[in-house]
Design an enzyme around this catalytic site. Structure first.
Site, mmCIF file in Angstrom:
data_model
loop_
_atom_site.group_PDB
_atom_site.id
_atom_site.type_symbol
_atom_site.label_atom_id
_atom_site.label_comp_id
_atom_site.label_asym_id
_atom_site.label_seq_id
_atom_site.Cartn_x
_atom_site.Cartn_y
_atom_site.Cartn_z
ATOM 1 N N LYS A 273 25.038 -103.488 78.315
ATOM 2 C CA LYS A 273 23.893 -102.589 78.486
ATOM 3 C C LYS A 273 24.437 -101.187 78.707
ATOM 4 O O LYS A 273 25.249 -100.974 79.598
ATOM 5 C CB LYS A 273 23.070 -103.053 79.689
ATOM 6 C CG LYS A 273 21.683 -102.426 79.802
ATOM 7 C CD LYS A 273 20.728 -103.015 78.769
ATOM 8 C CE LYS A 273 19.295 -102.626 79.044
ATOM 9 N NZ LYS A 273 18.715 -103.369 80.191
ATOM 10 N N HIS A 274 23.995 -100.256 77.878
ATOM 11 C CA HIS A 274 24.461 -98.870 77.983
ATOM 12 C C HIS A 274 25.986 -98.780 77.992
ATOM 13 O O HIS A 274 26.592 -98.074 78.794
ATOM 14 C CB HIS A 274 23.875 -98.183 79.212
ATOM 15 C CG HIS A 274 22.379 -98.137 79.220
ATOM 16 N ND1 HIS A 274 21.657 -97.550 78.203
ATOM 17 C CD2 HIS A 274 21.458 -98.630 80.091
ATOM 18 C CE1 HIS A 274 20.363 -97.671 78.457
ATOM 19 N NE2 HIS A 274 20.209 -98.333 79.588
ATOM 20 N N ASN A 416 34.249 -95.045 88.053
ATOM 21 C CA ASN A 416 35.031 -96.051 88.765
ATOM 22 C C ASN A 416 34.410 -97.429 88.534
ATOM 23 O O ASN A 416 33.197 -97.585 88.662
ATOM 24 C CB ASN A 416 35.049 -95.755 90.265
ATOM 25 C CG ASN A 416 35.883 -94.555 90.613
ATOM 26 O OD1 ASN A 416 37.007 -94.422 90.180
ATOM 27 N ND2 ASN A 416 35.313 -93.658 91.433
ATOM 28 N N HIS A 517 36.085 -93.137 80.663
ATOM 29 C CA HIS A 517 35.084 -92.103 80.958
ATOM 30 C C HIS A 517 34.100 -91.927 79.809
ATOM 31 O O HIS A 517 34.349 -92.397 78.721
ATOM 32 C CB HIS A 517 35.777 -90.779 81.261
ATOM 33 C CG HIS A 517 36.599 -90.829 82.528
ATOM 34 N ND1 HIS A 517 37.971 -90.935 82.506
ATOM 35 C CD2 HIS A 517 36.231 -90.831 83.831
ATOM 36 C CE1 HIS A 517 38.413 -90.968 83.774
ATOM 37 N NE2 HIS A 517 37.390 -90.924 84.572
#
Length: 517
Positions: A273-274, A416, A517
């Site tokens: 998801k995402h 994180n 990231h």
């Protein structure tokens, strides 16, 4: 529009186009195989040697590289001196150039192609003619794409010439085309010499797959492009069996799920998801793997993406259909599974045959920033050869397997990130937090919420980067987690090690982190 030069590798529609030009009173110069094809189909052609006064030579390597051609292309019609020189040199202006280039891309994509064969398919005269004509676009129309034939014919038929606006658009298309062509050559040569450095300048080229309805948000426009070359195992090679077109977010999220899936050899299902994993399960069959992935987080998987590395059968398809998912990707489906899944109108069903094919380690990961581009090699490693146990407690063989499973999951969670796993399934994932303790608490709370208070007893926790404080160990101990894997390397490592020893938790250092990231 009095004279055209036609020399094409892709002969799609060229006979019909040339016949129409001659009907409109345009005389045609042509070369080699193009001239032969036109003549065979009854089109009157002036041979290139009749224009240059010089024979084609060196096995056709030299045909059009001659002043009689390029002067005819580059002369500015409104420049009296240019036109005077053409007359003195007995050079006739060329008003239309129709050229597409030697099939370099098709050549290098062939299995077992040799360097010599690739180099023979580097066009020299073609790009030179295209650039000459495009530079003088106000006077010369230049066509590289058969899709533009009809527009050019219609304008010549209606106005006797091609409009200035169309000429400029065709000119722009030429420089895009030749830039793409040259970049393919440069990148091929770079691979041939096994270059691994980052050059002073870098050019990349991609080919459009489709326009998107919108980007990440409806107010953003977007398109999807693919790399030229072998993209086995990538979303660009997937075949869609059912459902509406993929969106920008669909493609990005599916790519993230596929990257994680490639870390597993046993039957595995990843729910995403995402672009973050929300459930991962491995088992001896794909149905049980799916059930594990689903039960990890039945809330987040709703509206998510499911990827599997084995064929989806009817039983698994029926289980998937109990909820709404955006996309299912698998290497194959049984006929019954397809029948089940396609009963739902909005689900996208994709086949990706080489789903476990990884990218080469030299592949680039690109991140666009304002005014620039960050380039790095992909994060192709998982673990170094030696793991270092830094606590008094030693992990069991089963715990090591759990640690490795959790490490695979956390590698693909945004930083994180924390992932908890046991018995070849993810129990909780805490991705993308601004501090590690939040990620840790999130992973634990998700596991407890969906799977019960005791589910974390004896589980393994993975962190994508080191612990700067012992707070994550404290939370893990409260939850009953028995072992931890993390990179290590903090100046405060001793605090986490001491905390582990206090609670009897085994801790393993990898010496390798996986920021994402």
């Amino acid at each position: 529009m009095r004279r055209a030069l036609i020399s094409v590798s892709d002969k799609t529609g060229i006979v019909e186009f040339a016949k129409k030009l001659t009907e409109l009173g345009v005389e045609i110069i042509s070369t080699g195989g193009t001239a032969k094809k036109l003549i065979e189909n009854g089109v009157k052609v002036i041979g290139i040697s009749d224009v240059t006064g010089f024979p084609e030579c060196l096995d056709g390597r030299v045909k059009t590289l001659h002043p009689n051609i390029h002067a005819g292309l580059l002369a500015i019609r409104d420049n009296e001196e240019h036109m005077k020189q053409l007359k003195e040199l007995n050079v006739t202006p060329i008003d239309l150039v129709v050229v597409n280039l030697y099939p370099f891309k098709q050549t290098i994509l062939k299995e077992g192609v040799t360097r010599e064969e690739a180099i023979e398919n580097i066009d020299i005269g073609g790009p030179t003619m295209l650039r000459s004509a495009a530079k003088n676009y106000q006077d010369v129309a230049v066509v590289v794409d058969p899709e533009d034939y009809d527009k050019v014919l219609n304008e010549i038929s209606e106005k006797g010439d091609v409009s200035y606006e169309t000429k400029f658009n065709l000119c722009c298309k030429v420089f895009e085309h030749t830039s793409h062509y040259d970049t393919l050559i440069a990148n091929y040569m770079r691979k041939e010499r096994n270059a691994t450095d980052y050059p002073e300048t870098i050019s990349m080229t991609f080919e459009k797959v489709q326009d998107m309805r919108y980007g990440e948000n409806p107010h953003q426009s977007a398109a999807f492009y693919k790399e030229v070359g072998n993209t086995k195992g990538c979303i660009t090679n997937a075949k869609q069996l059912h459902g509406k077109a993929l969106s920008f977010n669909n493609i990005n999220d599916t790519n993230g799920a596929l990257e994680l899936l490639k870390e597993f050899e046993e039957p595995t299902v990843v729910a995403c998801k995402h672009a973050n994993p929300c459930g991962v399960g491995s088992d001896t069959n794909i149905y049980d793997a799916y059930v594990k992935a689903y039960k990890t987080d039945p809330v987040s998987i709703y509206g998510g993406i499911i990827v599997a590395n084995r064929e989806i059968d009817k039983k698994t398809a029926e289980e998937i259909n109990k909820i709404f998912v955006e996309i299912v990707v698998a290497p194959s489906y049984s006929d019954e599974a397809v029948e089940v899944l396609t009963k739902k109108k909005n689900i996208r069903v994709l086949v990706l045959e080489d789903i476990l094919q990884k990218q080469p380690k030299t592949a680039y990961d690109l991140k666009k920033v304002g005014g620039g581009l960050l380039i790095q090699t992909i994060d192709s490693e998982l673990l170094p050869e030696g793991l270092k146990v830094v606590t008094k407690a030693q992990p069991t063989k089963e715990q090591i397997e759990d640690l490795k499973f959790a490490w695979k999951v956390v590698k693909f969670a945004k930083s994180n990130g924390i992932a908890i796993g046991k018995d070849k399934r993810s129990l909780g994932v805490g991705p993308g937090q601004v501090n590690r303790i939040w990620a840790c608490k999130q992973a634990i709370s998700h596991a407890v919420e969906h799977l019960g208070e005791d589910v974390l007893k004896g589980a393994s926790l993975a962190s994508d980067a080191y612990f700067p404080f012992p707070d994550c160990v404290e939370e893990a101990a409260k939850a009953g987690i028995s072992c931890i894997i993390q990179p290590g390397g903090s100046i405060r490592d001793h605090l986490s090690i001491e905390a582990c020893d206090k609670y009897g938790i085994a801790m393993v250092f990898t010496g390798m982190r996986h920021f994402r990231h």
